[in-house]
Write an enzyme that holds these catalytic residues in place. Structure first.
Site, PDB file in Angstrom:
ATOM      1  N   ASP A 155      30.154  39.286  38.851  1.00 41.30           N
ATOM      2  CA  ASP A 155      30.620  39.970  37.643  1.00 41.30           C
ATOM      3  C   ASP A 155      30.690  38.953  36.501  1.00 41.30           C
ATOM      4  O   ASP A 155      30.965  37.761  36.732  1.00 41.30           O
ATOM      5  CB  ASP A 155      32.019  40.569  37.840  1.00 41.30           C
ATOM      6  CG  ASP A 155      32.025  41.707  38.857  1.00 41.30           C
ATOM      7  OD1 ASP A 155      30.948  42.032  39.394  1.00 41.30           O
ATOM      8  OD2 ASP A 155      33.114  42.252  39.106  1.00 41.30           O
ATOM      9  N   HIS A 206      29.152  46.634  34.237  1.00 34.99           N
ATOM     10  CA  HIS A 206      30.577  46.350  34.457  1.00 34.99           C
ATOM     11  C   HIS A 206      31.394  46.868  33.275  1.00 34.99           C
ATOM     12  O   HIS A 206      32.407  46.278  32.916  1.00 34.99           O
ATOM     13  CB  HIS A 206      30.769  44.840  34.648  1.00 34.99           C
ATOM     14  CG  HIS A 206      32.085  44.434  35.245  1.00 34.99           C
ATOM     15  ND1 HIS A 206      32.723  45.163  36.228  1.00 34.99           N
ATOM     16  CD2 HIS A 206      32.885  43.359  34.989  1.00 34.99           C
ATOM     17  CE1 HIS A 206      33.849  44.548  36.556  1.00 34.99           C
ATOM     18  NE2 HIS A 206      33.985  43.456  35.811  1.00 34.99           N
ATOM     19  N   HIS A 210      35.561  46.114  29.564  1.00 37.56           N
ATOM     20  CA  HIS A 210      36.386  45.739  30.712  1.00 37.56           C
ATOM     21  C   HIS A 210      37.811  46.305  30.587  1.00 37.56           C
ATOM     22  O   HIS A 210      38.807  45.583  30.701  1.00 37.56           O
ATOM     23  CB  HIS A 210      36.450  44.214  30.856  1.00 37.56           C
ATOM     24  CG  HIS A 210      36.754  43.762  32.264  1.00 37.56           C
ATOM     25  ND1 HIS A 210      38.026  43.749  32.795  1.00 37.56           N
ATOM     26  CD2 HIS A 210      35.927  43.300  33.243  1.00 37.56           C
ATOM     27  CE1 HIS A 210      37.987  43.282  34.040  1.00 37.56           C
ATOM     28  NE2 HIS A 210      36.717  43.004  34.340  1.00 37.56           N
ATOM     29  N   HIS A 313      32.132  35.755  40.613  1.00 35.77           N
ATOM     30  CA  HIS A 313      32.110  35.866  39.156  1.00 35.77           C
ATOM     31  C   HIS A 313      31.317  34.727  38.521  1.00 35.77           C
ATOM     32  O   HIS A 313      31.205  33.632  39.102  1.00 35.77           O
ATOM     33  CB  HIS A 313      33.534  35.845  38.591  1.00 35.77           C
ATOM     34  CG  HIS A 313      34.363  37.021  38.979  1.00 35.77           C
ATOM     35  ND1 HIS A 313      34.957  37.128  40.230  1.00 35.77           N
ATOM     36  CD2 HIS A 313      34.698  38.150  38.287  1.00 35.77           C
ATOM     37  CE1 HIS A 313      35.626  38.266  40.297  1.00 35.77           C
ATOM     38  NE2 HIS A 313      35.486  38.908  39.136  1.00 35.77           N
TER      39      HIS A 313
END
Length: 382
Positions: A155, A206, A210, A313
């Site tokens: 991510d 994603h 966020h 990540h």
């Protein structure tokens, strides 16, 4: 005595003369009234009708049937053409004649505005969404495989400095991974997004900002997904269909909107490396631990499973430093690396549809799905 008789006689003559004058005036008045009445009688045509009636009674004329009229006395005349019957009403299923000249072909008439109705199912063009009701939550691969497979996923939120070192490390070990960038991250770093795709990795989404999506309204969720999809496709040329929810949060509303927006799969994980917290201490499984490279490596190798999905990540150097030991360790355990989409069935190619609800307009529907009105009209032959 004689004088009295003469007086009476004189008065009698005066009375008679007065009566004659009154009678003459009355007769003149009656004559004038008769003349006026007779003139009106003749002028109105009643005289002709009366004489015609008397002649019919006495056999001096034969009755003649009036000719049939081309006009219906119950229909109003065409105001544009007096004497011509008005156009007949259009029967159900019959096309009304186009306005204009009588010999004007119907094809020359201006087309009618498209009409939609409640309950009508419209095809939404340009969408790769399916007919599924909700996005499917995925925690591991679902396709049967002859060998042990596992997928590394990354991510990206705000940090970006370690992107190229991470890509170089994956290239060194010939590993393809799955990336889930925040769309505004891609917008800020389009070169990195393009490099990810260029090196053969799978691109997912994603979200845009966020957010905590369970706290958003439906319209906000739709905007989040629609805009993030637009940016990812614009920057990378890839239309993603895998979605990883921020913070791993979702509810039924989010899954419903994801399906509408062309995301049949919501990707979770089997192992959370906690690499986003590298350099800090936190309680994990009831113990206070330091999140560092050793912790990240051991967490992956200790929890690996067939068709597993590993959450990592694009962040600090600890993730990049952990990769060699993770990749070598998993290969020694018999795993081969793949991407998430390779462990799932291909998304359906069926076209997204919309059922018209009360209050819907072509414009509002077009806005909702990110297309224009003309595209909907053409796709549905309206």
């Amino acid at each position: 005595m004689s004088a009295n008789r003469e007086t009476v006689s004189h008065q009698g003559r005066k009375v008679k003369a007065k009566k004659r004058r009154s009678l003459i005036i009355l007769l003149l008045a009656l004559a004038i009234v008769s003349l006026i009445t007779g003139y009106g009688f003749v002028a109105s045509g009643a005289w002709d009708k009366t004489t015609h009636t008397f002649r019919l009674w006495f056999g001096e004329e034969e009755a003649v049937e009036p000719p049939e009229s081309d006009t219906d006395p119950l229909k109003p005349d065409d105001p544009a053409n007096p004497g011509k019957p008005a156009d007949k009403p259009v029967t159900p299923g019959e096309e009304p004649q186009a306005p204009g000249k009588p010999d004007q072909p119907a094809s020359d008439a201006e087309p009618a505005a498209p009409i939609i109705y409640v309950g009508q199912v419209l095809v939404i063009p340009g969408s790769e969404g399916g007919s599924i009701a909700a996005s499917q939550v995925i925690r591991n691969g679902t396709l049967p495989a002859g060998t042990k497979k596992i997928a590394l996923t990354f991510d990206s939120g705000w940090l970006f400095e370690q992107t190229r070192p991470l890509l170089d490390m994956l290239d060194h070990y010939n590993v393809s991974a799955t990336f889930f960038p925040r769309a505004l991250w891609l917008q800020d770093h389009p070169d990195l997004g393009q490099e990810i795709v260029k090196r053969g990795h799978t691109m997912g989404s994603h979200s845009l900002t966020h957010p905590h999506m369970k706290e958003m309204t439906l319209d906000q969720i739709r905007h989040e997904m629609k805009e993030s999809t637009r940016i990812i496709q614009s920057v990378t040329g890839v239309r993603p269909y895998l979605f990883r929810p921020p913070y791993g949060e979702y509810d039924q509303r989010v899954l419903d909107v994801l399906a509408e927006e062309g995301y049949p799969f919501t990707i979770m994980w089997t192992v959370d490396t906690l690499d986003w917290a590298a350099g800090t201490t936190m309680v994990v499984d009831g113990q206070q631990v330091l999140i560092d490279t050793d912790f990240i490596v051991n967490r992956v190798l200790s929890n690996a499973s067939n068709q597993g999905i590993i959450l990592m990540h694009i962040g600090g150097p600890s993730t990049v430093n952990a990769l060699p030991r993770i990749i070598e360790g998993l290969r020694n355990m018999g795993y081969t690396f793949t991407t998430v989409d390779q462990m799932l069935p291909a998304p359906t190619a069926s076209t997204l549809t919309h059922t018209v609800k009360s209050g819907d307009t072509l414009y509002s529907i077009a806005q909702r799905y990110g297309v224009n009105v003309q595209q909907i009209v053409q796709a549905n032959d309206l």
